[in-house]
Motif scaffolding. Sequence first.
Motif, short mmCIF file in Angstrom:
data_model
loop_
_atom_site.label_atom_id
_atom_site.label_comp_id
_atom_site.label_asym_id
_atom_site.label_seq_id
_atom_site.Cartn_x
_atom_site.Cartn_y
_atom_site.Cartn_z
N ASN A 1 0.84 -1.20 0.00
CA ASN A 1 0.00 0.00 0.00
C ASN A 1 0.87 1.25 0.00
OD1 ASN A 1 -2.80 -1.23 0.50
ND2 ASN A 1 -1.63 -2.08 2.20
N THR A 2 0.60 2.15 -0.93
CA THR A 2 1.36 3.39 -1.04
C THR A 2 0.40 4.56 -1.13
OG1 THR A 2 3.17 2.27 -2.21
CG2 THR A 2 3.05 4.67 -2.40
N TYR A 3 0.58 5.55 -0.25
CA TYR A 3 -0.26 6.74 -0.23
C TYR A 3 0.54 7.88 -0.86
CZ TYR A 3 -2.93 3.81 2.84
OH TYR A 3 -3.65 2.75 3.35
N VAL A 4 0.00 8.42 -1.94
CA VAL A 4 0.72 9.44 -2.71
C VAL A 4 0.18 10.81 -2.33
CG1 VAL A 4 1.37 10.21 -5.01
CG2 VAL A 4 1.00 7.77 -4.58
N GLY A 5 0.98 11.55 -1.58
CA GLY A 5 0.56 12.86 -1.10
C GLY A 5 0.05 12.79 0.33
#
Length: 326
Positions: free
Chosen positions: A234-238
């Motif tokens: 899981n990657t949260y961008v911003g």
Amino acid sequence: MRKLEKLQGKTILITGASSGAGRAAALEFAKYKTNLVLASRNEEALEEVKTECEAFGAQALIVPTDTSDSKAMIALANAANDWQGKIDVWLNNAGVLAAGDFDKTPMAVHEQVIQTNLLGYMNGAHAVLPIFKAQGYGTIINNISIGGFLPVPYGAGYTAAKFGLRGWSEALKGELSEWPDIYVCDLFPAFLDTPGIQHAGNYTAKVLKPAPPVYDPFRLARAMVKVAVAPSANTYVGSVSMLLKIGHAVLPELMTQITGLVMRRYLRSADPIALTDGNVFTTVDYGLSTHGGFGLPGEPKAHRKYMAGVLVAGMALGLYLMSKKK
């Protein structure tokens, strides 16, 4: 250098590659001399992207494809595998949007949004997983967006698809846990400066704009490259993306009320526009660049991010205190 060494010669398949985040991803991956398989419904736009990618030294194959068609997605996977004898990364990205009151938006539109945004991703994984299992490795990257956690009032079909995507992907990760070299990676970007909202099916009769702060799609593209090199679940961008996720997790009812309030206030003051199906059912010939023109290209300024965070937190706290007084 590490990215160049790991990505050079890899076969990367990108759906929705004709504009927005998909086009940005194609250009970003092209810098590492990859073999790119570019898919979307718009063949003419794909030809442009192919030329741009080849200028970076990448090889590119275009395969016009409607991701909501499961047989077409199997054909896409086979074409990519036949071309290079392997697929290293499958990037599920193609999506459509429709905005309007749930009961005033035709059910056919809601159904097509779900067909593209949810079943399109499932079709992709279903088509490529036999290839990944045969070769013993591979990475699926799902561009889900923060809409997988935060509901979008007046975009009920979109929300149904995005919430469904998150659940489906979590189930798939558990199922593939016995395959240590097959990864499923989900990306959750905040609002992007792409043409996607210009393509939206619009049943509000008002001009639509993304909520600020608006992020450069190349920031998401760089995150996609990073995940392709070093897979992450899981990657949260911003920072706004993580903030909105936490806000909804802590105060779900209030965050839902806030999003509805913000949408209604915006729609009351927005300029009028004719109703349209946008690109829900067929491709369009406008807004095919990486950016939508809603914000300045480049990295978002830190003060905008933190101001947005304070604003959302303040609104949530204010509504919470008001509800306690009743």
